[in-house]
Design a protein around this motif. Structure first.
Motif, PDB file in Angstrom:
ATOM      1  N   ARG A 171     -10.451   5.877 -66.103  1.00  0.00           N
ATOM      2  CA  ARG A 171      -9.273   6.590 -66.613  1.00  0.00           C
ATOM      3  C   ARG A 171      -9.573   7.169 -67.993  1.00  0.00           C
ATOM      4  O   ARG A 171     -10.129   6.477 -68.857  1.00  0.00           O
ATOM      5  N   LEU A 172      -9.197   8.433 -68.173  1.00  0.00           N
ATOM      6  CA  LEU A 172      -9.464   9.123 -69.430  1.00  0.00           C
ATOM      7  C   LEU A 172      -8.165   9.403 -70.177  1.00  0.00           C
ATOM      8  O   LEU A 172      -7.111   9.630 -69.555  1.00  0.00           O
TER       9      LEU A 172
ATOM     10  N   LEU B 278     -10.019   5.255 -71.600  1.00  0.00           N
ATOM     11  CA  LEU B 278      -8.944   4.460 -72.175  1.00  0.00           C
ATOM     12  C   LEU B 278      -9.439   3.045 -72.458  1.00  0.00           C
ATOM     13  O   LEU B 278     -10.317   2.514 -71.761  1.00  0.00           O
ATOM     14  N   LEU B 279      -8.849   2.433 -73.499  1.00  0.00           N
ATOM     15  CA  LEU B 279      -9.222   1.084 -73.893  1.00  0.00           C
ATOM     16  C   LEU B 279      -8.201   0.087 -73.381  1.00  0.00           C
ATOM     17  O   LEU B 279      -7.004   0.385 -73.293  1.00  0.00           O
TER      18      LEU B 279
ATOM     19  N   TRP C  63      -3.777   3.557 -60.957  1.00  0.00           N
ATOM     20  CA  TRP C  63      -4.590   4.128 -59.894  1.00  0.00           C
ATOM     21  C   TRP C  63      -4.176   5.554 -59.523  1.00  0.00           C
ATOM     22  O   TRP C  63      -5.016   6.440 -59.385  1.00  0.00           O
ATOM     23  N   ALA C  64      -2.868   5.761 -59.323  1.00  0.00           N
ATOM     24  CA  ALA C  64      -2.396   7.024 -58.750  1.00  0.00           C
ATOM     25  C   ALA C  64      -2.820   8.250 -59.559  1.00  0.00           C
ATOM     26  O   ALA C  64      -3.368   9.201 -58.983  1.00  0.00           O
ATOM     27  N   PRO C  65      -2.594   8.307 -60.901  1.00  0.00           N
ATOM     28  CA  PRO C  65      -3.008   9.518 -61.621  1.00  0.00           C
ATOM     29  C   PRO C  65      -4.515   9.746 -61.598  1.00  0.00           C
ATOM     30  O   PRO C  65      -4.983  10.884 -61.477  1.00  0.00           O
ATOM     31  N   CYS C  66      -5.280   8.651 -61.700  1.00  0.00           N
ATOM     32  CA  CYS C  66      -6.734   8.786 -61.738  1.00  0.00           C
ATOM     33  C   CYS C  66      -7.287   9.246 -60.397  1.00  0.00           C
ATOM     34  O   CYS C  66      -8.081  10.189 -60.327  1.00  0.00           O
ATOM     35  N   ILE C  67      -6.843   8.602 -59.315  1.00  0.00           N
ATOM     36  CA  ILE C  67      -7.357   8.939 -57.986  1.00  0.00           C
ATOM     37  C   ILE C  67      -6.840  10.307 -57.536  1.00  0.00           C
ATOM     38  O   ILE C  67      -7.556  11.092 -56.919  1.00  0.00           O
ATOM     39  N   GLY C  68      -5.593  10.613 -57.859  1.00  0.00           N
ATOM     40  CA  GLY C  68      -5.029  11.896 -57.459  1.00  0.00           C
ATOM     41  C   GLY C  68      -5.686  13.081 -58.118  1.00  0.00           C
ATOM     42  O   GLY C  68      -5.639  14.203 -57.596  1.00  0.00           O
TER      43      GLY C  68
END
Length: 690
Positions: free
Chosen positions: A535-536, A544-545, A678-683
């Motif tokens: 995730r960025l 992201l930390l 998960w959803a924003p990263c994978i999408g």
């Protein structure tokens, strides 16, 4: 099977038993017909018995619970070309895949099951067939005949005219009742189009042969014991033949003349015959061979079941007692040679070119032990075995020699016999307690329960008598570096499986950077690619930390591609690949995840949740749903028209806890928080297709 098909079959079963319920039991039944002749009580009883057997067969088919897809699959392979099925139109013809230069088509049986999931974007399969009067497409399951019965049910329950063969070893000892049960299963298989070629075996016979050799008796005394053992073998073959006849099936005992021994002479009858099973698999030579298949061929032509004792003729025509396993190997080799027109005398005759195909499509071993015990199932049988990747591992870790003394020998026998048969042939190891499970395997060509399902979803009762399905399968290797991957073969596999053109350069650049591992089956006939997705921060573009540790967040394990060549659909490859995927990710660290595949972690490591996405309109989503912990709908990526379903497999230890909480009415913990990550990263992962 749909409710309509089920109801139709039940009505047929009720009609089949009407005469039995209407017949008085207190006196001899006598019926008059127009000619005035009496129908004897024996004839009436014979008809009643036949009606009852028909009802039992119908119920056995229904107990297999075949879906409409399974029924079509069965009809494709056992319905003769001269009598085309109304369900079999061009709509169901599988698309012909592009092939590399030099690649040859596989054998015709069994046909590819195009509705088995092979990719994350599987092609949809039409579920309609043309109406005979209007030519318009109507739903297949509702196509009816004038009597109101579904065409699918009528064809499934009708006796097929085409025949295939199965090579069967019946390994006793069995009581009369047990032998009757086995015979009933063999007769039912014959009615469904599979004629069994049976080889008799008995646990005592091998011990008796060894005892005779150890006694070192004079020649006359030793010969007398061998003759006595030989007669016992023949009696056992006749005993099974009588049981088959009693169950309404025609049987033909072939007591001698099928097998011969290389180089044996009369004076050597007391010496042990070198067993093929004792030699290295790759360098084995045949001590037994099939002299002629004329008797077997004629029996199959006549719809009779050949029953063969393990007896072979030597050079002087003396009948020797041989190993049943070696007899099975020799007959399997001979049946395969007969169709290749090589090696067998009297078989290379042009008049036989259009004759019955003797190549077995099934190998069956029926004994008292049943399937092979599995560590992953706590001693219950394996549901399915991939010989190419699991054979050595099973032999090294087998601990049930006291309760299953013949298991490893039978597994070696299966491997040797399948090496002669088409790759699509499969083997079944089954207990005499469940012979009707062979009907389910014939119709569905699958284990009773999918081996790729989570263990918690499998029934826990009566699993000890489940059969084990064995396939030649494919070797499986795990790669953790893209340098070890053949990009050209991988591209061909992905494009054939997904039916699209791969945007190679950006796709493989991303894998070079983010690959976690890649599982490859065979020579790139199937693969599963898992990447690490980070995730960025939307503003800085940096990872992201974690707010607790201050370190970068743990990457998300993402199943980027799951692909199987269309030509391998329905042969179990998808289950073998999914099992290897489970053992490298969400099942890692468990005692039953001792993955024997080359390059695998061998069950050592920390498990991770696995996440993947599939198009919302993908017909494979039902298959994914059954194998996932849950799913969540996410919107389409920028510029896309179709959204996605996000699936995940929770680490199995936690998944079991969640399932217990759900049964107790508690809310599942922590999963909603993960979904927000998960959803924003994978999408946002871009498409790799042109």
């Amino acid at each position: 099977m749909s409710a309509r098909i089920f109801d139709s079959a039940i009505r047929q079963a009720q009609v089949a038993t009407t005469s039995r319920s209407a017949t008085p039991r207190t006196k001899t039944p006598v019926r008059w017909i127009k000619t005035g002749r009496k129908v004897l009580a024996g004839e009436v009883r014979k008809r009643q018995v036949e009606a009852e057997r028909q009802r039992d067969l119908i119920m056995s088919v229904l107990e297999a619970q075949p879906s409409a897809r399974d029924s079509r699959f069965y009809l494709r392979n056992f319905d003769p070309a001269s009598r085309p099925s109304s369900m079999e139109s061009s709509l169901f013809a599988p698309p012909k895949p592009r092939r590399r230069a030099g690649e040859v088509d596989g054998p015709a049986f069994p046909l590819s099951d195009q509705e088995t999931p092979t990719t994350a974007y599987s092609r949809a399969i039409p579920t309609t067939s043309p109406d005979e009067r209007t030519g318009e497409a109507v739903p297949s399951a509702q196509t009816t005949d004038p009597k109101g019965k579904t065409a699918l049910a009528s064809e499934l329950l009708s006796a097929p005219a085409s025949r295939h063969t199965a090579l069967v070893k019946v390994q006793g000892p069995f009581s009369d009742r047990q032998l009757e049960s086995i015979a009933e299963g063999m007769v039912y298989l014959k009615k469904l189009g599979l004629v069994s070629i049976i080889v008799m075996d008995h646990q005592r016979w091998t011990r008796e042969e060894e005892r005779i050799r150890r006694l070192n008796l004079p020649e006359e005394d030793g010969r007398e014991l061998i003759v006595r053992l030989r007669e016992e073998m023949k009696c056992e073959a006749i005993r099974l033949s009588d049981a088959l006849e009693a169950k309404g099936g025609a049987a033909r005992p072939l007591l001698e003349g099928v097998l011969c021994v290389h180089g044996a002479a009369f004076e050597d009858t007391l010496k042990p015959i070198a067993s093929t099973s004792a030699r290295p698999y790759e360098k084995r030579t045949e001590d037994l061979f099939v002299d002629s298949l004329s008797a077997i061929r004629n029996a199959v032509q006549q719809g009779e079941i050949p029953v063969i004792p393990p007896i072979a003729l030597d050079a002087s025509c003396f009948s020797l007692c041989v190993s049943a396993n070696d007899a099975m190997r020799a007959i399997a080799h001979g049946l395969a040679d007969a169709e290749r027109w090589t090696g067998l005398r009297y078989e290379a005759d042009t008049r036989l070119s259009n004759d019955v195909d003797l190549t077995p499509v099934r190998l069956m071993i029926i004994n008292r032990e049943g399937g092979l015990p599995s560590h992953a199932r706590g001693g219950d049988p394996h549901l399915s075995i991939n010989l190419e990747s699991e054979f050595d591992y099973i032999n090294k870790t087998f601990i049930w020699k006291d309760t299953h003394p013949n298991a490893l020998a039978n597994l070696a026998l299966v491997r040797d016999c399948l090496s002669h048969l088409p790759r699509t042939a499969s083997a079944v190891l089954v207990s005499h307690r469940s012979p009707r499970s062979l009907i389910a395997n014939l119709i569905t060509n699958k284990p009773a329960h999918s081996p790729s399902l989570a263990h918690d979803l499998l029934p826990r009762r009566n699993m000890q008598h489940q059969p084990t399905i064995v396939r030649r399968g494919l070797p499986i290797r795990v790669h953790r570096n893209m340098d070890d991957v053949d990009l050209d073969k991988m591209t061909f596999l992905l494009e054939e499986s997904f039916g699209k053109t791969l945007n190679r350069e950006p796709f493989y650049e991303r894998l070079e950077r983010d690959l976690d591992f890649c599982i490859v089956a065979g020579d790139y006939q199937a693969c599963a690619i898992v990447t690490n997705e980070v995730r960025l921060d939307p503003e800085s573009g940096q990872p992201l930390l974690d707010p607790v540790t201050g370190q970068p967040e743990e990457p998300i394990a993402y199943l980027d591609k799951f692909a199987v060549l269309p030509s391998l659909q329905g042969d179990g490859t998808v289950d073998f690949l999914w099992g290897a995927l489970r053992d490298e990710s969400w099942g890692l660290g468990l005692l039953d995840a001792l993955n024997p595949n080359v390059g695998g972690l061998g069950g050592q490591g920390i498990p991770r949740d696995l996440v993947w996405r599939s198009r919302a309109n993908n017909p494979v989503n039902k298959w994914y749903h059954d194998r996932s912990t849950g799913f969540f709908k996410i919107p389409p990526p920028p510029g896309g028209a179709v959204g996605f379903a996000l699936f995940w497999c929770e680490v199995e230890d936690r998944a079991s806890e969640f399932m217990r909480d759900e049964k107790e009415g508690k809310r599942m913990r922590s999963t909603p928080e993960k979904l927000t990550k998960w959803a924003p990263c994978i999408g946002a992962i871009p498409s790799c297709w042109i």
